[in-house]
Motif scaffolding. Structure first.
Motif, PDB file in Angstrom:
ATOM      1  N   GLU A 292     -60.978 -45.025  81.369  1.00 21.43           N
ATOM      2  CA  GLU A 292     -62.330 -44.878  81.946  1.00 21.43           C
ATOM      3  C   GLU A 292     -62.476 -45.652  83.246  1.00 21.43           C
ATOM      4  O   GLU A 292     -63.087 -45.193  84.201  1.00 21.43           O
ATOM      5  N   LEU A 293     -61.896 -46.876  83.262  1.00 22.21           N
ATOM      6  CA  LEU A 293     -62.093 -47.743  84.430  1.00 22.21           C
ATOM      7  C   LEU A 293     -61.002 -47.564  85.480  1.00 22.21           C
ATOM      8  O   LEU A 293     -61.044 -48.198  86.535  1.00 22.21           O
ATOM      9  N   GLY A 294     -59.993 -46.750  85.151  1.00 21.86           N
ATOM     10  CA  GLY A 294     -58.932 -46.472  86.127  1.00 21.86           C
ATOM     11  C   GLY A 294     -58.051 -47.669  86.385  1.00 21.86           C
ATOM     12  O   GLY A 294     -57.645 -47.927  87.524  1.00 21.86           O
ATOM     13  N   ILE A 295     -57.759 -48.437  85.338  1.00 18.80           N
ATOM     14  CA  ILE A 295     -56.819 -49.560  85.482  1.00 18.80           C
ATOM     15  C   ILE A 295     -55.611 -49.324  84.565  1.00 18.80           C
ATOM     16  O   ILE A 295     -55.639 -48.435  83.722  1.00 18.80           O
ATOM     17  N   LEU A 296     -54.581 -50.145  84.753  1.00 20.77           N
ATOM     18  CA  LEU A 296     -53.336 -49.924  84.006  1.00 20.77           C
ATOM     19  C   LEU A 296     -53.336 -50.644  82.661  1.00 20.77           C
ATOM     20  O   LEU A 296     -53.903 -51.740  82.533  1.00 20.77           O
ATOM     21  N   LEU A 297     -52.670 -50.043  81.697  1.00 19.73           N
ATOM     22  CA  LEU A 297     -52.422 -50.719  80.415  1.00 19.73           C
ATOM     23  C   LEU A 297     -50.939 -51.085  80.358  1.00 19.73           C
ATOM     24  O   LEU A 297     -50.069 -50.213  80.465  1.00 19.73           O
ATOM     25  N   ILE A 298     -50.685 -52.385  80.232  1.00 25.28           N
ATOM     26  CA  ILE A 298     -49.298 -52.869  80.111  1.00 25.28           C
ATOM     27  C   ILE A 298     -49.105 -53.345  78.677  1.00 25.28           C
ATOM     28  O   ILE A 298     -49.858 -54.200  78.199  1.00 25.28           O
ATOM     29  N   LEU A 299     -48.119 -52.809  77.991  1.00 25.93           N
ATOM     30  CA  LEU A 299     -47.833 -53.287  76.630  1.00 25.93           C
ATOM     31  C   LEU A 299     -46.559 -54.114  76.642  1.00 25.93           C
ATOM     32  O   LEU A 299     -45.514 -53.657  77.144  1.00 25.93           O
ATOM     33  N   ASP A 300     -46.650 -55.309  76.120  1.00 24.64           N
ATOM     34  CA  ASP A 300     -45.483 -56.186  75.975  1.00 24.64           C
ATOM     35  C   ASP A 300     -44.848 -55.876  74.623  1.00 24.64           C
ATOM     36  O   ASP A 300     -45.306 -56.360  73.589  1.00 24.64           O
ATOM     37  N   GLU A 301     -43.804 -55.059  74.667  1.00 24.36           N
ATOM     38  CA  GLU A 301     -43.086 -54.698  73.427  1.00 24.36           C
ATOM     39  C   GLU A 301     -41.738 -55.413  73.374  1.00 24.36           C
ATOM     40  O   GLU A 301     -40.784 -54.912  72.778  1.00 24.36           O
ATOM     41  N   VAL A 302     -41.688 -56.585  74.020  1.00 23.48           N
ATOM     42  CA  VAL A 302     -40.433 -57.348  74.027  1.00 23.48           C
ATOM     43  C   VAL A 302     -39.986 -57.653  72.600  1.00 23.48           C
ATOM     44  O   VAL A 302     -38.802 -57.563  72.270  1.00 23.48           O
ATOM     45  N   GLN A 303     -40.946 -57.996  71.740  1.00 17.01           N
ATOM     46  CA  GLN A 303     -40.565 -58.330  70.363  1.00 17.01           C
ATOM     47  C   GLN A 303     -40.765 -57.140  69.409  1.00 17.01           C
ATOM     48  O   GLN A 303     -40.002 -56.952  68.475  1.00 17.01           O
ATOM     49  N   THR A 304     -41.793 -56.339  69.670  1.00 14.86           N
ATOM     50  CA  THR A 304     -42.118 -55.261  68.719  1.00 14.86           C
ATOM     51  C   THR A 304     -41.275 -53.998  68.941  1.00 14.86           C
ATOM     52  O   THR A 304     -41.180 -53.169  68.038  1.00 14.86           O
ATOM     53  N   GLY A 305     -40.671 -53.875  70.137  1.00  7.99           N
ATOM     54  CA  GLY A 305     -39.994 -52.624  70.480  1.00  7.99           C
ATOM     55  C   GLY A 305     -38.615 -52.453  69.873  1.00  7.99           C
ATOM     56  O   GLY A 305     -38.106 -53.310  69.167  1.00  7.99           O
ATOM     57  N   ILE A 306     -38.014 -51.317  70.138  1.00  9.99           N
ATOM     58  CA  ILE A 306     -36.644 -50.944  69.707  1.00  9.99           C
ATOM     59  C   ILE A 306     -36.481 -51.104  68.189  1.00  9.99           C
ATOM     60  O   ILE A 306     -35.539 -51.728  67.689  1.00  9.99           O
ATOM     61  N   GLY A 307     -37.442 -50.548  67.471  1.00  9.49           N
ATOM     62  CA  GLY A 307     -37.288 -50.405  66.021  1.00  9.49           C
ATOM     63  C   GLY A 307     -37.815 -51.543  65.185  1.00  9.49           C
ATOM     64  O   GLY A 307     -37.925 -51.414  63.961  1.00  9.49           O
ATOM     65  N   ARG A 308     -38.169 -52.653  65.798  1.00 10.54           N
ATOM     66  CA  ARG A 308     -38.553 -53.836  65.013  1.00 10.54           C
ATOM     67  C   ARG A 308     -39.701 -53.531  64.034  1.00 10.54           C
ATOM     68  O   ARG A 308     -39.730 -54.034  62.918  1.00 10.54           O
ATOM     69  N   CYS A 309     -40.641 -52.697  64.485  1.00  8.49           N
ATOM     70  CA  CYS A 309     -41.814 -52.426  63.633  1.00  8.49           C
ATOM     71  C   CYS A 309     -41.686 -51.117  62.851  1.00  8.49           C
ATOM     72  O   CYS A 309     -42.661 -50.643  62.267  1.00  8.49           O
ATOM     73  N   GLY A 310     -40.508 -50.527  62.872  1.00  5.79           N
ATOM     74  CA  GLY A 310     -40.302 -49.301  62.082  1.00  5.79           C
ATOM     75  C   GLY A 310     -40.479 -48.027  62.901  1.00  5.79           C
ATOM     76  O   GLY A 310     -40.395 -46.923  62.370  1.00  5.79           O
ATOM     77  N   ALA A 311     -40.745 -48.159  64.198  1.00  3.48           N
ATOM     78  CA  ALA A 311     -40.755 -47.015  65.131  1.00  3.48           C
ATOM     79  C   ALA A 311     -40.050 -47.508  66.377  1.00  3.48           C
ATOM     80  O   ALA A 311     -39.879 -48.720  66.546  1.00  3.48           O
ATOM     81  N   LEU A 312     -39.657 -46.592  67.265  1.00  4.45           N
ATOM     82  CA  LEU A 312     -38.957 -47.073  68.455  1.00  4.45           C
ATOM     83  C   LEU A 312     -39.862 -48.038  69.225  1.00  4.45           C
ATOM     84  O   LEU A 312     -39.424 -49.115  69.646  1.00  4.45           O
ATOM     85  N   LEU A 313     -41.142 -47.668  69.365  1.00  2.63           N
ATOM     86  CA  LEU A 313     -42.128 -48.556  69.990  1.00  2.63           C
ATOM     87  C   LEU A 313     -43.312 -48.708  69.047  1.00  2.63           C
ATOM     88  O   LEU A 313     -43.695 -47.751  68.364  1.00  2.63           O
ATOM     89  N   ALA A 314     -43.945 -49.862  69.076  1.00  2.00           N
ATOM     90  CA  ALA A 314     -45.139 -50.050  68.250  1.00  2.00           C
ATOM     91  C   ALA A 314     -46.271 -49.150  68.734  1.00  2.00           C
ATOM     92  O   ALA A 314     -47.105 -48.720  67.942  1.00  2.00           O
ATOM     93  N   GLU A 315     -46.308 -48.865  70.033  1.00  2.00           N
ATOM     94  CA  GLU A 315     -47.409 -48.016  70.545  1.00  2.00           C
ATOM     95  C   GLU A 315     -47.424 -46.653  69.859  1.00  2.00           C
ATOM     96  O   GLU A 315     -48.478 -46.046  69.698  1.00  2.00           O
ATOM     97  N   GLN A 316     -46.239 -46.180  69.434  1.00  2.00           N
ATOM     98  CA  GLN A 316     -46.185 -44.879  68.756  1.00  2.00           C
ATOM     99  C   GLN A 316     -46.910 -44.968  67.414  1.00  2.00           C
ATOM    100  O   GLN A 316     -47.557 -44.025  66.971  1.00  2.00           O
ATOM    101  N   GLN A 317     -46.803 -46.132  66.762  1.00  2.07           N
ATOM    102  CA  GLN A 317     -47.472 -46.287  65.470  1.00  2.07           C
ATOM    103  C   GLN A 317     -48.983 -46.380  65.639  1.00  2.07           C
ATOM    104  O   GLN A 317     -49.737 -45.993  64.766  1.00  2.07           O
ATOM    105  N   TYR A 318     -49.399 -46.935  66.787  1.00  2.55           N
ATOM    106  CA  TYR A 318     -50.834 -47.045  67.057  1.00  2.55           C
ATOM    107  C   TYR A 318     -51.406 -45.742  67.638  1.00  2.55           C
ATOM    108  O   TYR A 318     -52.612 -45.606  67.771  1.00  2.55           O
ATOM    109  N   GLY A 319     -50.501 -44.839  68.041  1.00  2.00           N
ATOM    110  CA  GLY A 319     -50.964 -43.580  68.626  1.00  2.00           C
ATOM    111  C   GLY A 319     -51.600 -43.769  69.988  1.00  2.00           C
ATOM    112  O   GLY A 319     -52.590 -43.112  70.323  1.00  2.00           O
ATOM    113  N   ILE A 320     -51.045 -44.709  70.781  1.00  2.00           N
ATOM    114  CA  ILE A 320     -51.568 -44.886  72.139  1.00  2.00           C
ATOM    115  C   ILE A 320     -50.421 -44.740  73.137  1.00  2.00           C
ATOM    116  O   ILE A 320     -49.253 -44.625  72.745  1.00  2.00           O
ATOM    117  N   ARG A 321     -50.774 -44.810  74.431  1.00  2.00           N
ATOM    118  CA  ARG A 321     -49.760 -44.623  75.463  1.00  2.00           C
ATOM    119  C   ARG A 321     -50.081 -45.565  76.617  1.00  2.00           C
ATOM    120  O   ARG A 321     -51.131 -45.436  77.267  1.00  2.00           O
TER     121      ARG A 321
END
Ligand SMILES: Cc1ncc(COP(=O)(O)O)c(C=O)c1O
Length: 420
Positions: free
Chosen positions: A227-256
């Motif tokens: 809505e505000l036209g700003i960027l969303l940065i997700l720090d998946e340094v720890q949660t990414g590459i399978g740690r949370c049961g998906a390649l990225l945690a954002e996939q589990q949250y259904g966001i991008r």
């Protein structure tokens, strides 16, 4: 006179291996508190010290060794690549770097990627990219809003972006960051102004004690950014590459997100990190991001081996299954020892204790041959290998129960001593 000669370490500072060789801990800058053991080899979920004592490792180098210690797939990838080409240099293309970036983009739905050496570097690069985008699209806006108790690394910009979760002792911090309470959408909304370029968050705050964002919050943050036209940065340094049961945690949250930071588990124990960007966020140009070992072929070969393994059929399902098994076991133990809340997802769990005894439990666990991590005085964190077996989990729970009992006994004795 040798001007470079320093005083010899005192005997108290010496660490000797089994052959009596001095491993001179006194020469090492004492920036990290470590137990006295020196570790010499590892295999899967196990580590051995120089006295050949075995330890079950449920920290795995702070969630870095995603496939456990010295997995065959990594040994082979590294040795094959070392024979062929270690490092042509960041100023030249190498096939491994291109392949890994291609595969990461393909499987995360990103448009561009870049390889670095640590999570903090990925954070610095994400900040640069957001500021560059701000110069192009937001009238030179550069402020990034991050969450209280977040931790994005220990370099200066990463430390300034962090709040409480990392080291805040080296004032002054860099300008351009505001911190708002985590999981508080109205506070985030109120903090955004014309000078804001991005919101940067961990989907699950790791150092704060494994605190997950709620789905309502992360979906709301994504909506706010759109809505505000700003960027969303997700720090998946720890949660990414399978740690949370998906390649990225954002996939589990259904966001991008627009920008994603990866690190830790991506290299399986080898220093490797990545920055991924999507759509409008892809705005770096020549000369804006470089580093001697960025895109190093040897490191990229490790990343490819890890990614191929994590993407194998059934791997992530197994992570979710082992994660549930670990979570259930921890919940039973927490109940038995009257400890508090259990939080986490996949193979990343945090257990809040009923008091500030986490360091004592980590010490007692080490005594029991178990390696754990305490990100907070009242919290234990469990980040085993993604390949951990149920029998390893059972064994860990036994050792942890003994560690809890040890600490309880010591606390009782201490109280009795005071009462007497
Ligand atoms: C979420 C998160 N981001 C970034 C970092 C920094 O990574 P590195 O230690 O590789 O610089 C960490 C380290 O713990 C982290 O947990």
């Amino acid at each position: 006179m040798n001007l470079f000669r320093r005083p010899a370490p005192s005997l108290d500072d010496l660490i000797l291996d089994t052959a009596g060789n001095d491993l001179s801990s006194a020469r090492l800058m004492p920036t990290v508190a470590r137990p006295p053991q020196v570790f010499v080899r590892g295999q899967g979920s196990w580590l051995w010290d120089s006295d050949d004592r075995a330890y079950l490792d449920f920290n795995q180098g702070g969630a870095a060794n995603s496939l456990g210690h010295s997995p065959q797939v990594l040994i082979k990838a590294l040795s094959d690549q070392a024979q062929a080409l270690i490092n042509p240099g960041n100023g030249l293309y190498n096939r491994l770097q291109l392949n890994l970036v291609e595969r990461l983009c393909e499987h995360t739905g990103s448009d561009q990627g870049y390889l670095l050496n640590s999570g903090a570097q990925a954070c610095e690069a994400a900040i640069k990219l957001a500021r560059k985008w701000g110069q192009l699209h937001r009238g030179s806006a550069y402020r990034i809003i991050t969450a209280g108790n977040g931790c994005h690394g220990r370099s200066f910009a990463a430390m300034s972006a962090s709040s409480g979760g990392c080291d805040n002792r080296f004032e002054p911090q860099l300008p351009g960051f505001s911190h708002v309470p985590f999981n508080d959408l109205p506070a985030l909304h109120a903090a955004v102004d014309a000078g804001t370029v991005a919101i940067m968050l961990e989907p699950i705050q790791a150092e704060a004690g494994v605190i997950p964002a709620t789905e309502h919050y992360l979906k709301g943050v994504e909506r706010l950014c759109r809505e505000l036209g700003i960027l969303l940065i997700l720090d998946e340094v720890q949660t990414g590459i399978g740690r949370c049961g998906a390649l990225l945690a954002e996939q589990q949250y259904g966001i991008r997100a627009d920008i994603i930071m990866l690190g830790k588990g991506l290299g399986g124990g080898v220093p490797l990190a990545a920055l991924l960007a999507r759509g409008k966020a892809c705005c770096f140009e020549v000369g804006e991001l470089e580093g001697t070992h960025h895109g190093n072929a040897l490191m990229a070969s490790a990343g490819l081996a890890v990614l191929d393994t994590v993407l194998e059929h059934g791997f992530l399902e197994q992570v979710r299954e082992s994660g549930c098994y670990l979570g259930e076991g921890l919940a039973r133990l927490a109940y038995r020892y009257d400890h508090g809340q259990l939080r986490g997802q996949g193979l990343m769990w945090g257990l809040t204790l009923s008091d500030d005894s986490a360091d004592a439990v980590v010490k007692a666990a080490l005594h029991e041959g178990l390696i754990l991590n305490a990100p907070q005085p009242n919290c234990l964190r469990f980040t085993p290998a993604l390949t951990v077996s149920k029998s390893n989990i059972d064994e860990m729970l036994l050792r942890l129960a003994r560690a809890f009992s040890r600490v309880r006994t010591a606390q009782l004795q201490c109280r009795k001593g005071i009462a007497v």
